[in-house]
Each structure stands twice: as C-alpha cells, then as structure tokens.
Design an enzyme around this catalytic site. Structure first.
Site, PDB file in Angstrom:
ATOM      1  N   HIS A  84      43.338  44.615  42.528  1.00  0.00           N
ATOM      2  CA  HIS A  84      43.179  43.218  42.925  1.00  0.00           C
ATOM      3  C   HIS A  84      41.807  42.659  42.602  1.00  0.00           C
ATOM      4  O   HIS A  84      41.614  41.447  42.623  1.00  0.00           O
ATOM      5  CB  HIS A  84      43.445  43.046  44.428  1.00  0.00           C
ATOM      6  CG  HIS A  84      44.896  43.145  44.756  1.00  0.00           C
ATOM      7  ND1 HIS A  84      45.540  44.339  44.925  1.00  0.00           N
ATOM      8  CD2 HIS A  84      45.841  42.186  44.918  1.00  0.00           C
ATOM      9  CE1 HIS A  84      46.815  44.114  45.185  1.00  0.00           C
ATOM     10  NE2 HIS A  84      47.030  42.825  45.184  1.00  0.00           N
ATOM     11  N   GLY A  85      40.859  43.514  42.338  1.00  0.00           N
ATOM     12  CA  GLY A  85      39.547  42.998  41.994  1.00  0.00           C
ATOM     13  C   GLY A  85      38.538  44.112  41.949  1.00  0.00           C
ATOM     14  O   GLY A  85      38.700  45.150  42.599  1.00  0.00           O
TER      15      GLY A  85
END
Lengths: 156, 473, 399
Positions: B328-329
C-alpha cells in the site's frame, strides 16, 4: 529457444539504460547565457521590459551574479506589469537549489502582492514557468510562456 | 487522467466508446475483436501517457519483456531448469522495477536510519499504477509457469490485458486466468453496457458525492493538535475517514468494473460491503478482494499455506500481511498496518476461535468495526507516534475531554451525510423497494442513475471553484 | 451483495442469448442511450460552446485552450492545463457551482471556503490567527514611529470583525477566541504622549442594536458601523460633531460582496449607504497622486456598476490620497489605514482642512516622508483586526 532469452536480455539492458538516463544528472549545455537569451527573446515579445544589471539583480532576486556563470534578467519597470524573464547558467556541477529557492520565494511574494487585488496579474503569475535543464535555470512570467519554453528547449 | 474529471467523462470516454462501437464492426467475430482490442489498447496507452508521458516507456518495456518471458517459459515446458530460470528472470525483472521505482527511497532511508546516517538520495517519482500492473503481469508469468494458462502468443491481446485503462491505475488486480478467454472474444451487448453504466455511475457517485465531500473532516481534525482533541471529535474523525477510504477505493473499483463491462469485460468484484464483516477474516474476504486473492495465490500458497506446522503457518501469515501492508505504500506505518492485521488474523484463528463463536453477531460486528477503524488510524498517520497519539485521544488516555464545542460543530454539521453514507456502507440501500409495475421501475431506475450522474458532474465541476477575491482589504 | 442486487433489479443476464428476458431490454437500452447521449452531447456542446475569457462570478481569468508543443506534452503541462481548461470552460459552470453550494447547505454544512454560513443570511469570515509575536512586532513598529512625533495628536483605532461582533450568529459549536481581549492585548502595548487608543468594540456592539454594522455578504463594516466608530473617534478628539448634520443615502441595494463570491452563496444582497456631512458635496478636491487624477468627490459612482461595489468609497484602495476640504478648521490629518476606513473618511471632512490618506500596502515610500512633507496636527491609525494581524507591509512603511 535462444531467441526469447536474447529478447529478454535486451529488455533488461533497456530497463537499466532507462533507469540510468532518468537518474543521471543531465550534461550541461555549452551555450552561453547570451546565446540562450538571444534565442528566447527573438521568439517572444519582450517590449516594455528592460534588462537588469548586476546591482538590480541582486536587489530584486537577492542572487549575486558572481556566483553563476551568467544571468540574464529582464523585467518591467511598471508596477502593474508583472512580466519578467530570467535565465541563469549554473557553473559546473553547481547545485541549483539556492537559486530555485530564491526564485520560488519571489514568485510567492509577487503572488501575495497581487492576490486579492489584480485578477489579470494574478492569473499571469499563476502560470509562471520555472524549470531547470542542461545546466540552466529558466523562469518566466510572460504572455507567451509556451513559446518561450520551446525556444529555450530548442537552443539547448 | 482520472475517471472523475470532465476531460475523461466528456472527451476521452465518448470518443473511445464511439470508436469501439463503430457500426461497421457490429458483428461479434474474431476480426472485430482484433479491431476492438486495438482501439482499447491505443486508448489505454493514451490514457496512461496522459498522466505519465515518460513512464509509459517503462510500462511498454515491461509488457514486451514479460510477453517474451511467457513464451520462453512455455517453450521450455519440458526442461524444468530452463523453465525455472525464465520464471526467475521474469519475477526478478518485475520485482526489481517495482522495488526501484517504488521502494528505493524507503529502503535507502530505512538503512540510513539503521546505521544512523543521513543518506542524501532523492528517489524518482512513482509511476502511476506500477503496483497494479506489475502484479497483473506476475500473475500471468507465474500461471504460465504452473501451466494453469497458456502463454499469450499475440502481443496485442497481452498488451490490452496489461494496459487496459479501466483497471490500469487503481485496480482491481485482474488475474490473467480470469480474462484469458475474454481477450479473444467476449459478449458485447446492450445488457452488459447498461450494467456497466450502472456500475460506473455508482462508482462515480461513491467517489465524487461521498468520498470527496466527507474527506475534509478527517484532514481538518488531524491538522489541529490531535492530542488535545475530545473523544467524540477523534471518533467522529476516524468514522469519516473510514467512510471516505471505503467509498473512494470501492468507488474507483466500481468505475473500473463498469467501464470494463461497457467494453465487454467481466472483472471480479473487488469490494463486498466490507463494513458488515463480523470478523477480521471476514473483513478481508470483503475488502480489496483482488489484492488478497493475489497474495493468497502467489505468496501464501507457494509458501505452504496452512498445510505446514503451526509455527510456520504463523510465520507465513505474518510475511503475507507485512507484504500486503508494504504494497500500500513505501513507509513503515503501512508495514505496521499490515502486521497489525496479520497478528489479528493469527489471534482469530488460533486463540480466540472459541470465544468468537460464542459471541453474539451484533457484538462481533461492532468489535470488528472498531478494530478496522483502529487499523485506519495506523494506515492514515504519517508516523507511528501520530497514530498512537490519535488512538490515545480516542480513548481519552491523555485526559481528553469527552465532548467539546469542536465536536458539537463537526457532528452537527456533518451528521446527515455521515448517517446516510454509513447506511449505504452497511448495505441498507442494496435492496431498494420496487413496485409491481414494470414501467415505473424502469423509469425510476433510469432517472435515478441519470440524476446521480448529473449530480456527480455538478460536484466535480464545483470542486474546481476557485474565486479570485478582493480580500486584501 | 450491494452491487449485484441492482443487476437483478434490471434482470442482467451474462448470456442473454440463452434466456433473454425481453422486458429487461427496455431498461438496458434506455440507460445506455441516456448515458451515451449525456457524455456525447455534453462533450460536443462543450466543444462548440464559446470560451469565456473571464468569469464574472469568480472574478478571475479562466483557462484557455493550452498551446500544444512537444515540451508541454513531455513534461505533462499540456495535459494538466487541458483538464483545467475543460473544467473552467464547462457549460453552465456558474449554475453548477451555486447548485452545489445549495446542496451543501441542505446537507447541514455551515462552512465554505473559510467562511461560516451564519444565521440570518450573514456570511462571516473566519478571523485571522492571533499570535503574541505578531502583535508585539506590530505594536513595536507603531510605537517607535509615533515616538518621533510627540507633539502631534495621535490615535490608534482597531476594529474587531464580524466574527466577534456577530458571534451569536455563528453556527452552534463555533467558539472563537475573543477579539475583544486580543484587541486589549494589542492596545495595552501601545504607549506615548498625546496618544489615545480606541477599542471600538463597544461602539459597534451598541450600534448593532439599531442596524447592521457589518455587511451580510462582505467582510467590511457598513457605513452605519463606520458611523458608530466615527462618533467614538470624534468624542475622543473632542470634535464638535453635534454641529454637523449627517445624512445617509442608499446608493445600491444589490451589493454582493466578497464573501458571497467566496462561498458561492448568492441568496442575500446588501444595501450600500453613503454618509454625507451636510452641505459637503463639491466642497473638496481629492487628488490621487500616483494616478495623476483629481476629482471633487469622495465617491466613485461608476464603481457601483461593477462587482466589487465597496470601491464606491474613494474609488478603491490607493497608495496615497490627498483631500483638501473647505473646512474652516486649520487641523490636518494623516490617516494610515486599510479599506475599512474608506467609508469613514467622508465623515471626518468637516473637521480638517487637509486629510492625507495612506495605505501602506500600496506604498513604496516610507510614511516618514509623508510626515515631513506636510505639517500634521493629527494622525489616525485605523485598521481592522484581521488585516492588522495579517499585515506584511506596515512594518516596512513605518521604518
């Protein structure tokens, strides 16, 4: 089958080259500020703008000309005319951070000056161009920004 | 380009649909699908280049490389060793590209932090959608390796699969095996198109009418001194964020599914009312389904899944969930968020199984929601400290007051949208009453969706409202 | 199963060839046609619609079609500008914006673009943030300026804003820091001889019982509000205001101020009044030095035709305005001000032979030069608190 493997290897090489190009520092152009500025102002109309000398540059931008390989700066003397054009040539391997920071500050100051008071000037200031390429810093607030930028890109 | 922009809705989309359904290509035969794929592929490349004029080269390179890898694997089907080399080459390339463009900054700064050194490194900007298309490509080459799908020998359908603009930049992650046949031939008809329109408008509405309008509350709360916020403010803020992230993400997925249908594709659904889940396991069956299935199929099961010792199984779960978080990041709070779920899932499976079964459904639902919201605090905070401060305010551990004027203002001015959106997130509007009269149903349905669409246009144009004011008084 | 239920509603079949439910087709066709019609025709109408250069309601230059060059594509500016162009030039843009703000209020929102949507049609701007540091810096420069002119009669008057005067009209739950105590904090720091400090809060609070002292759609005070403050100033300086009759004239009743633009809410209109001391018309000469312009009026009626009608007072903001009056008084006054003062200045004309108005935000010279040029008997420093706290030019001008 060998040929697929070769194609794969070629792709990998291209990827590495691509990454290399993207992360590499660009090579500086060997053009002088005069040549670059000449090319830009032959394409765009800068009537009413006057060339600034070292003292004026220092006063307006707090950039001293000695630190760079050449600066070309024209602006209008009229208070309500926000047009200006600045071209700086960096010395070899010189960082552009300081100059860019100062230019950004100038843009912001000018924007706050005209914000809430002069819509046309504000719109122009909003469309400023600031870019760095091949050892040059280019900043302009003009009616024909795009023309100026492409002239700048072409000459480099 | 994003779907929720005037340029997409009123220039790009009508032109692409117009070309795709040119009357001379009405017949559903293979030749026409070659044409349709070509249109879809070219428009997708334009769509991607619109946002990433440079990185499109990276995507094209990735497509061509993996196209060769797929064939290479299949050509060596009898030679286990060569086959494996080809796979490793392929996976290596993809992970390297993803790692370099997405995680290099994170890795450098984490290592720097480890050795106490400040490394000067400015990473390149992240190419849009790279996490999505890299995962799609990997699903393809791994499936070819295991022989579940045949290698795609034609470049055009393969390129169409990877670059297809509906799912290119925000998912869902479509596995190759799911649309292998559709790439050759698919049903395109008015039924499917209309269903696509419905999905698309729903998604657009979720994004523009719901997510965008509620988003400011959480930003406003976190921009202040969150440690001093009242308990109600903190809870209200995270409720708004919980709604925002769901409607934003699932809205985008719905739009993708809808656009896919307009062009004749069926994508799997990506969200299934996640907030009605009654356990964390259940939640992840409903949230971003395409991502969790990808990790299940290509990481969890290859690691041995649950057919291993208990210790190994726990380790597997932790690995999978840390990676899910990291996907997600590129930041530690995402890893923490992933690990948080990993631990919860282990607890659910091994320790609380009996207790959970005895708990009444309603309570299970509430507990799950609270846990998910705590997860979002982790997810949305920039640092772990921020997250802990926020959680502290939620539970009043720093002596926070329960209710104050800020809370009163925020709640009173946002309560209607929040209640409405919550009902919607709980699926209260999934079964709308309908009359026995068919005509009335038709009119209501069409009018309803068209009105929602018009509202969306009004909202997204208004978002650019930017008056110049003589405020310098 | 949120999404899929709706498919049942319209009887979607993945394979309609097998079990086609013919009734459903009407719906499919209907939706498909409607959708394609809207995006197709919408796109076409936008394409042929004439571009606007300037938006009257947003008061800004709208984006025009971006120039297509290789470099503008390569660095993505073309795409970015094209999207701005599309939304800026979208047909019915202004209508859409006002509809949206209507929906917002319907949903309970009481705030838009930094403006509170208060009761009784009042739009109230969020006040500027008060910091002790800013207050200290500002008062220090005022003090050191005033110190140089001990024999001149000086006054500092700072007005609170609508957010304080009309705080009871703010949406419930909004609790703002008291501007009254902020003002007190500022005024307490001022010191010097022949020097008075006027907190005009009380004057405004009393006056608001009788009439609006702030515009509902604009951030300025009304002429009635200014009049209340004028009375306070006059009393402090012992001006004989009882000897002059003041007359109020309504010059516009469809004023939509900056806050209406900011929020996009156009439900209310304000009336603009001007306040004239008796027998005053034509009795002074107003010179705008930087503009090389002279008039005989403190009002600029042509500005009533434009959007920002508040500029009717003094024609807007200028660096320096010199007003020569026929007053028998020999006093001369310097006003250092922001635009709140513009509607108050006419009220002062009977008591001063000469009034110089300077707005430091537009001045390039120092105020000391102005002080040297004229022989002032009075100096009035008139600001509103929001501008005062945001000001960036005063300190330089007072140096």
């Amino acid at each position: 089958m060998k040929k697929y493997r070769i194609a794969e290897i070629i792709c990998i090489v291209i990827l590495l080259v691509f990454i290399g190009i993207l992360s590499a520092d660009e090579t500086a152009s060997d053009k002088t500020v005069k040549e670059v500025a000449g090319a830009v102002i032959s394409d765009v109309d800068i009537k009413g703008l006057s060339k600034q000398n070292e003292m004026q540059i220092k006063k307006e931008l707090s950039i001293s000309a000695k630190d760079y390989d050449g600066i070309y700066f024209v602006k209008s003397d009229e208070v309500m005319d926000v047009r200006e054009l600045l071209i700086i040539k960096l010395k070899d391997n010189q960082s552009s951070d300081d100059a860019i920071k100062k230019i950004e500050k100038r843009i912001k100051d000018k924007q706050t000056l005209f914000e809430g008071y002069a819509p046309e000037q504000s719109a122009m200031l909003k469309n400023y161009v600031l870019k760095q390429e091949a050892g040059f810093i280019f900043y302009c607030v003009l009616e024909e920004n795009e023309t100026a930028v492409s002239a700048f890109n072409k000459i480099l | 380009m994003v779907f929720s922009s005037a340029a997409f809705l009123f220039v790009f989309l009508p032109i692409v649909i117009g070309l795709y359904y040119l009357p001379i290509f009405r017949k559903n035969d293979r030749k026409n699908f070659r044409y349709k794929n070509l249109i879809l592929c070219l428009s997708s490349l334009l769509f991607y280049a619109w946002g990433e004029p440079v990185y499109i080269l990276l995507m094209l390179l990735s497509i061509v490389f993996n196209y060769f890898v797929g064939i290479d694997i299949e050509e060596n089907v009898l030679d286990e060793k060569k086959k494996k080399t080809a796979l490793l080459l392929g996976v290596g390339f993809n992970i390297f590209a993803l790692g370099f463009f997405k995680y290099s900054g994170f890795i450098v700064s984490s290592f720097g932090g480890l050795f106490g050194a400040e490394l000067e490194y400015s990473p390149l900007p992240l190419p849009i959608g790279i996490s999505f298309y890299t995962f799609q490509i990997m699903s393809y080459i791994i499936d070819v390796y295991y022989g579940t799908v045949k290698a795609q020998r034609k470049l055009l359908p393969f390129m169409t699969y990877i670059s297809m603009f509906p799912q290119l930049i925000a998912g869902p992650i479509v596995q190759y095996s799911d649309i292998e046949e559709q790439l050759q031939e698919r049903k395109v008809n008015v039924e499917k198109f209309a269903a696509g329109v419905i999905f698309f408008i729903r998604g657009l509405g979720k994004k523009v009418l719901f997510a965008n309008t509620i988003g400011s509350v959480y930003t406003e709360i976190t921009s202040g001194d969150i440690g001093k916020a009242s308990v109600v403010t903190a809870w209200f803020g995270i409720i708004c964020y919980t709604l925002q992230i769901y409607f934003d993400f699932s809205g985008y997925s719905d739009m993708a599914v809808g656009l896919g249908k307009m062009f004749g594709f069926n994508f799997c659904k990506n969200f299934d009312l996640p907030y009605i889940a009654t356990s964390i396991t259940d939640f992840w069956r409903r949230w971003h389904i395409s991502l969790s299935s990808w990790f299940r199929d290509y990481v969890y099961i290859p690691l041995g899944g649950n057919r291993v010792s208990r210790g190994r199984h726990i380790l597997n779960i932790l690995i999978v969930w840390s990676l899910t978080g990291l996907w997600h990041g590129a930041a530690w709070n995402f890893v923490a968020w992933g690990a948080f779920y990993g631990i919860l899932l282990i607890l659910e499976k091994y320790f609380f199984k009996n207790i959970i079964e005895k708990t009444p459904m309603f309570l299970r639902h509430v507990i799950t929601l609270v846990v998910v919201m705590l997860g979002w605090v982790l997810f949305s905070s920039n640092t772990l400290t921020d997250a802990l401060t926020y959680m502290g305010s939620m539970f009043g551990t720093a002596g926070n007051v329960f209710f104050d004027s800020t809370a009163k203002y925020l709640v009173s001015t946002h309560i209607f949208p929040v209640v409405f959106m919550s009902l919607s997130a709980f699926g209260a509007f999934s079964n709308l009453p309908r009359t026995k009269n068919f005509k009335v149903n038709v009119i209501v349905l069409c009018a309803g969706y068209i009105i929602i669409f018009c509202l969306c246009v009004i909202y997204l144009i208004s978002e650019t409202y930017n008056p110049f004011l003589y405020f310098r008084f | 199963m949120d999404i899929h239920d709706n498919e049942n509603l319209i009887y979607v079949n993945e394979d309609p060839g097998e079990k086609r439910i013919h009734k459903g087709n009407v719906v499919f066709l209907c939706l498909t046609v409607c959708f394609c019609f809207i995006i197709g025709v919408g796109g076409f109408v936008n394409f042929i619609a004439k571009d606007r250069d300037f938006s009257e309601s947003e008061n800004r230059v709208l984006a025009s079609f971006p120039k297509l060059t290789l470099s503008s594509i390569a660095d993505g500016t073309f795409m970015k500008n094209f999207e701005t162009y599309m939304s800026d030039q979208f047909v019915l843009r202004d209508r859409m914006i006002s509809l949206k703000s209507y929906f917002d209020r319907l949903s309970g929102l009481r705030e838009s673009n930094g403006v509170y949507i208060a009761d009784d049609g009042f739009l109230i701007e969020k006040p500027s943030k008060y910091t002790a540091k800013k207050a200290k810096a500002m008062t220090k420069s005022i003090n050191s300026f005033m110190e140089k002119y001990p024999e001149i009669t000086k006054m500092v008057a700072i007005s609170p804003n609508a957010s304080y005067i009309y705080s009871e009209k703010l949406p419930s739950g909004i609790e703002l820091h008291s501007q009254y105590s902020e003002l007190k904090g500022i005024l307490n720091r001022l010191e010097g001889e022949n020097y008075s400090f006027l907190n005009v809060t009380k004057a405004l609070k009393n006056a608001k019982e009788k009439s609006d002292v702030f515009y509902r759609t604009d951030h300025h005070w009304t002429t009635r509000g200014a009049y209340a403050v004028f009375k306070a100033i006059a009393d402090k300086w012992n001006l004989d205001r009882k000897s002059v009759e003041y007359e109020f004239l309504t010059v516009s009743s469809d004023f939509e101020g900056t806050l209406a633009s900011k929020t996009g809410i156009h439900d209310n209109k304000d009336k603009i009044e001007i306040c004239l001391p008796e027998n005053s018309e034509g009795s002074y000469i107003v010179s705008y030095e930087s503009q090389d312009k002279r008039t005989t009026s403190l009002f600029e009626p042509s500005k009533l035709q434009q959007k920002n009608k508040y500029e009717v007072f003094l024609g807007g903001n200028y660096d320096k305005v010199v007003i020569d009056t026929v007053s028998k008084s020999r006093a001369t006054l310097l006003i250092i001000k922001d635009s709140y003062a513009n509607c108050l200045i006419p009220m002062l004309t009977p008591y001063f032979a000469k009034i110089i108005v300077v707005d430091p935000r537009y001045m390039t010279e120092s105020v000391h030069n102005v002080m040297d040029e004229y022989n002032f008997s009075h100096v009035l420093f008139l600001y509103n608190l929001n501008t005062f706290l945001q000001d960036t030019s005063l300190e330089d001008a007072l140096k």
